[in-house]
Design a protein around this motif. Structure first.
Motif, short mmCIF file in Angstrom:
data_model
loop_
_atom_site.label_atom_id
_atom_site.label_comp_id
_atom_site.label_asym_id
_atom_site.label_seq_id
_atom_site.Cartn_x
_atom_site.Cartn_y
_atom_site.Cartn_z
N ARG A 131 0.90 -1.24 0.11
CA ARG A 131 -0.02 -0.05 -0.06
C ARG A 131 0.83 1.24 0.10
N ALA A 132 1.87 1.20 0.77
CA ALA A 132 2.72 2.51 0.96
C ALA A 132 3.61 2.67 -0.26
N GLU A 133 3.98 1.54 -0.79
CA GLU A 133 4.61 1.62 -2.09
C GLU A 133 3.98 2.24 -3.48
N LEU A 134 2.64 1.75 -3.36
CA LEU A 134 1.80 2.00 -4.56
C LEU A 134 1.35 3.59 -4.30
N VAL A 135 0.93 3.99 -3.18
CA VAL A 135 0.57 5.22 -2.84
C VAL A 135 1.72 6.25 -3.16
N ALA A 136 2.91 5.83 -2.77
CA ALA A 136 4.07 6.52 -3.15
C ALA A 136 4.31 6.82 -4.73
N GLN A 137 4.23 5.71 -5.34
CA GLN A 137 4.46 5.71 -6.76
C GLN A 137 3.21 6.11 -7.62
N TYR A 138 2.04 6.21 -7.27
CA TYR A 138 0.94 6.55 -8.17
C TYR A 138 -0.02 7.24 -7.58
N GLY A 139 0.24 8.16 -6.26
CA GLY A 139 -0.79 8.87 -5.62
C GLY A 139 -2.13 8.22 -5.11
N GLU A 140 -2.62 8.66 -4.07
CA GLU A 140 -4.01 8.01 -3.45
C GLU A 140 -4.91 7.67 -4.28
N GLU A 141 -5.32 8.68 -5.04
CA GLU A 141 -6.48 8.55 -6.12
C GLU A 141 -6.40 7.37 -6.96
N GLN A 142 -5.35 7.19 -7.64
CA GLN A 142 -4.96 6.21 -8.50
C GLN A 142 -4.72 4.82 -7.86
N ALA A 143 -4.04 4.76 -6.73
CA ALA A 143 -3.74 3.55 -5.97
C ALA A 143 -5.00 3.01 -5.51
N TYR A 144 -5.97 3.64 -4.92
CA TYR A 144 -6.95 3.18 -4.15
C TYR A 144 -8.14 3.02 -4.92
N ASN A 145 -8.29 3.67 -6.17
CA ASN A 145 -9.80 3.63 -6.77
C ASN A 145 -9.62 3.11 -8.33
N SER A 146 -8.39 2.77 -8.88
CA SER A 146 -8.33 2.40 -10.07
C SER A 146 -8.04 0.84 -10.44
N GLY A 147 -8.65 0.04 -9.47
CA GLY A 147 -8.75 -1.25 -9.39
C GLY A 147 -7.39 -2.29 -9.90
N MET A 148 -6.16 -1.53 -9.51
CA MET A 148 -4.98 -2.21 -9.66
C MET A 148 -4.83 -3.54 -8.99
N ARG A 149 -4.15 -4.60 -9.51
CA ARG A 149 -4.13 -5.93 -9.10
C ARG A 149 -2.60 -6.05 -8.95
N VAL A 150 -2.18 -5.91 -7.61
CA VAL A 150 -0.65 -6.10 -7.28
C VAL A 150 -0.39 -7.53 -6.84
N TYR A 151 0.49 -8.22 -7.38
CA TYR A 151 1.05 -9.38 -7.03
C TYR A 151 2.22 -9.26 -6.49
N THR A 152 2.37 -9.69 -5.18
CA THR A 152 3.42 -9.73 -4.25
C THR A 152 4.51 -10.86 -4.25
N SER A 153 5.79 -11.00 -3.97
CA SER A 153 6.71 -12.05 -4.22
C SER A 153 6.29 -12.96 -3.00
N VAL A 154 5.42 -12.89 -2.11
CA VAL A 154 5.52 -13.90 -0.96
C VAL A 154 4.66 -15.20 -1.52
#
Length: 853
Positions: free
Chosen positions: A269-292
């Motif tokens: 969450r912190a990385e995506l907000v820093a990279q894309y901003g809150e509006e795009q990170a929270y509301n654009s429906g991005m799917r993030v696949y982690t390494s774990v």
């Protein structure tokens, strides 16, 4: 006839005036009417979803909960429920319903109130996308014109689908897909008729008719919806009767989390907000696949918790969380009161609240938040001797009354066999991080016992002194300065006078045992403090510190004095794991990463990780060859590229990026191989020369491909264990968040028998058990992955006492690895005498490791 003609004239005039008025209204509001063309390519606000590497949902972030659905996926009864309630002539009109408008006008004229809005589904869609819910005539006019535009642009099914996905339905649920999950915890297809009607009744007033907040009003509204469906012929009388008699079953359901891993999801969450901003990170429906990986992440979380429970239990029971009544002077509270109280508690991790209702000789009966009564037997109680301090515990209890009394509010959990066990919230903290040493991929990460209790991610934020975990790096520096694993160093007390301080510095071993001349391999395996200091002196403090910086550590964290040899450096668990990975991957410094791919809501790949890998020499040569080809012969490199794209970029993305080499592969292998002795020891037990390394407990994993190192700081404030094979590098830290709080020691508990841990806390006792439990799962069904010896080494038989070449082929010798050209050239003639320094021989008993760095 004259009257009829007059009527027609008036009617025509009215129609003409109406058209003029409509035209005027349109011209008046035209500038305020937005373009509805955006609906052709609408992007609904959907939350960001975070997944494991194998596709399990970890968490989702966003102001709005939305699960978009296609109209073909919506059950017909639900479509009918919305049509019957909101706009039954939806498929017959052109965006506005004249009949509904007339009906609304009659109500307005007769009552003087705007009770009915006459809004069609299309008009509601117009309002939801472009307008507000304000009840104003001008808004209604705009709504009508926008609805007419929408009807020209989209098909009826497209309009209905957008409406069903856009509409607000309470509890931050937008759209029917999210509402089904929020209220009932299941997909649309699994809802019954009553539940579908409940959702269909929410658009009128999502808050006031919410089935969670106002179940009675919601039930009445649901029955109205069912009545409309009956009137319109969508359901039979029998279906109506059955549905209206069903109870309210709605309750709040969170997202369909398949693996709760809050620390890694917060990192995302912190990385995506820093990279894309809150509006795009929270509301654009991005799917993030982690390494774990879900399996090992779950194992890491459970191993960390179980280890903290074990530490906490051996230090004693601190008593119940609260006493709800005095069993000797007060009457018990009523069960409904107790259940309500317990339901108000916030569960932590796998702990649950309960109240002790009665106490028997060696058991207690408790009540939980579900109103269930059950018994905690003696096996779940007998550990709970009274806590006095971190280093003192009371006597072992003999009965349940020594531990608890009726009225006590307690925590309990279940053991591995599913039996209830008295528990308490651990006060100590811990972190675990596991990475792939070949490319830095984070396989599992846990930042603490409970994210709800503390969002502080100790795995990446807590810089703590590393103790003896620093020694592999010190020994690596020694190998760079002419030492070998067979070099003999004197394991004897040090008494160094410091003129500037006016005191003597006496670093000592733990336990306080000295064996005199000792090989470097064994000294590392047994974590000999004085040998580490002597090696640091031999290398020099500054050269050794510069060598440590090669492993990615920060200069400000590496002290430039002799305490560096004993672990006074402060590192985060992730920093330590990254540095230690160089010994597992042949000497490369990898960059840890935790996001493998980011996709847009439409499935477009926005980012894909390209980690720096520990490349072989062949891979590096291939990279260099392709780079030269791309720069020197661009025409041939682009041959067969019909799109005339940048072939240099294309070639580059197909090749691995090579991580920088920081130490030689020979150096890396020798340290890793010496660290296997920390687990498996050496010598011959048959001939009385056998010895254990400090990490001997890891032998229970029965794997010969593991290397490891313990670490304990002054007064057991911080405890560590780091270990690896070629595929997995894992570090565990245990300590208190307050850096000055020691982990203490425990005495033997007579109730627990053999196999219990007691004595001073240390890396081997306190941190290593979590590492073992995790690695047991992480390495399950995995083939052996030893660190293979590279070229440039030679193996010769040496004498175990002198480190010289040996002709013997018995327990007095072993094969040892050397960098070519550094092996001894002389053969041993006889065993050298054991020589101790005279300083310190008459000193009192030496302190244990918990008094050393």
């Amino acid at each position: 006839m004259k009257i009829f003609k007059k009527f027609l004239q008036i009617l025509c005039i009215c129609v003409l005036l109406g058209c003029i008025v409509l035209a005027g209204l349109y011209l008046y509001v035209r500038s305020d009417i937005p373009s509805v063309a955006v609906l052709k390519d609408v992007k609904l606000q959907t939350p960001m979803q975070v997944f494991t590497r194998d596709g399990k949902l970890i968490n989702q972030f966003g102001e709005k909960r939305r699960i978009p659905v296609k109209i073909s996926e919506v059950p017909q009864p639900m479509l009918n429920a919305f049509l019957a309630t909101e706009d039954n002539r939806f498929y017959d009109h052109y965006g506005i319903d004249p009949i509904g408008i007339v009906r609304s006008a009659i109500v307005l004229i007769s009552t003087g109130e705007k009770r009915q809005g006459a809004s069609t589904i299309t008009m509601q869609l117009a309002r939801n996308f472009f307008l507000t819910r304000e009840k104003a005539y001008i808004r209604k006019v705009k709504e009508i014109f926008i609805a007419l535009h929408i009807e020209q642009l989209l098909t009826k099914d497209e309009i209905f689908e957008l409406y069903l996905n856009k509409i607000e339905l309470g509890n931050r649920a937008f759209g029917i897909g999210a509402a089904a999950q929020v209220y009932y915890g299941k997909p649309l297809q699994e809802l019954d008729l009553a539940q579908m009607a409940m959702i269909a009744g929410l658009p009128k007033a999502p808050s006031a008719l919410n089935p969670i907040r106002n179940p009675e009003r919601a039930k009445n509204r649901r029955n109205v919806v069912l009545g409309r469906m009956l009137d319109e012929g969508y359901i039979t009388q029998a279906e109506f009767d059955e549905a209206t008699n069903k109870p309210i079953t709605a309750r709040f359901h969170g997202a369909e989390i398949e693996l709760y891993a809050p620390y890694i999801s917060e990192m995302v969450r912190a990385e995506l907000v820093a990279q894309y901003g809150e509006e795009q990170a929270y509301n654009s429906g991005m799917r993030v696949y982690t390494s774990v990986e879900s399996k090992v992440q779950q194992a890491a979380q459970q191993a960390l918790r179980d280890n903290l429970y074990a530490y906490d239990m051996r230090h004693g029971y601190r008593g119940p969380e609260a006493v709800l009544w005095d069993s000797e002077t007060e009457a018990p509270l009523d069960e409904p009161q107790l259940i309500a109280h317990l339901q108000g508690l916030n569960p932590l991790a796998d702990l649950h609240g309960a109240v002790v209702m009665s106490v028997d000789e060696q058991s207690v009966e408790v009540l939980n938040e579900l109103g269930e009564r059950f018994t905690i037997e003696w096996d779940g109680l007998k550990w709970a001797r009274k806590f006095i301090t971190q280093s003192r515990q009371s006597y072992a209890p003999k009965s349940a009354a020594d531990i608890l009394s009726a009225g006590a509010q307690i925590w309990y959990r279940f053991d591995n066999d599913g039996r209830p066990l008295l528990a308490q919230v651990p006060e100590a903290s811990s972190a675990l991080v596991s990475i792939d040493p070949k490319d830095g991929r984070i396989k599992a990460i846990v930042g603490g016992y409970s994210f709800e209790q503390s969002q502080y991610n100790r795995a990446v934020q807590a810089k703590r002194q590393v103790g003896s975990n620093i020694k592999p790096f010190i020994y690596s520096a020694a190998l760079e300065h002419g030492y070998s694993l067979a070099t003999i160093i004197n394991d004897a007390p040090i008494n160094h006078w410091d003129k500037s301080q006016g005191v003597a510095w006496r670093p000592k071993n733990s336990p306080a045992k000295y064996v005199g001349p000792i090989r470097v391999r064994r000294a590392l395996a047994q974590s000999k403090n004085v040998v580490s200091v002597r090696l640091l002196r031999g290398v020099g403090v500054d050269p050794a510190a510069e060598h440590l910086l090669k492993f990615g550590f920060h200069d400000e964290d590496i002290p430039r004095n002799e305490t560096l040899a004993l672990g006074s450096a402060s590192l985060t668990p992730l920093e330590l794991a990254r540095g230690m990975s160089a010994f597992a991957n042949g000497g490369h410094l990898v960059e840890p990463y935790f996001i493998t791919e980011i996709q847009s809501a439409e499935g477009e790949v926005l980012m894909q990780a390209r980690p720096y890998k520990a490349c072989s020499e062949e891979q590096k040569r291939s990279n260099e060859m392709f780079a030269e080809l791309a720069m020197l012969e661009p025409s041939s490199a682009s041959e067969g590229n019909p799109d005339n794209t940048d072939s240099t970029e294309t070639t580059d993305t197909q090749l691995p990026q090579c991580a920088p080499r920081v130490i030689s592969k020979q150096n890396a292998f020798l340290i890793a191989d010496a660290m296997t002795s920390a687990i498996w020891g050496g010598g011959s037990w048959k001939h009385g020369t056998g010895w254990n390394g400090t990490g001997w407990r890891a032998t229970r994993l029965k794997r010969r491909d593991l290397s490891g190192k313990t670490g304990t700081t002054n007064n057991s404030v911080d405890t560590w264990f780091s270990g690896f094979n070629a595929n997995v590098m894992t570090t565990v830290w245990v300590g208190f968040d307050n850096p000055g709080n020691p982990l203490g020691r425990t005495s033997y508990n007579n109730n627990l028998g053999k196999g219990q841990t007691f004595g001073a806390e240390s890396g081997a006792k306190t941190a290593q058990p979590a590492w073992i439990d995790y690695m047991r799962v992480a390495l399950e069904d995995e083939p052996a992955a030893p660190i293979e010896p590279p070229e440039g080494l030679e193996s010769v038989r040496i004498d175990l006492k002198s480190g010289l070449l040996s002709h013997q082929n018995d327990h007095t010798s072993r094969f040892e690895y050397f960098i070519k050209g550094t092996a001894p050239t002389k053969y041993v003639e006889k065993a050298p005498p054991v020589i101790f320094e005279t300083q310190g021989q008459d000193e009192p008993e030496l302190p244990t490791e918990d008094e050393l760095f």
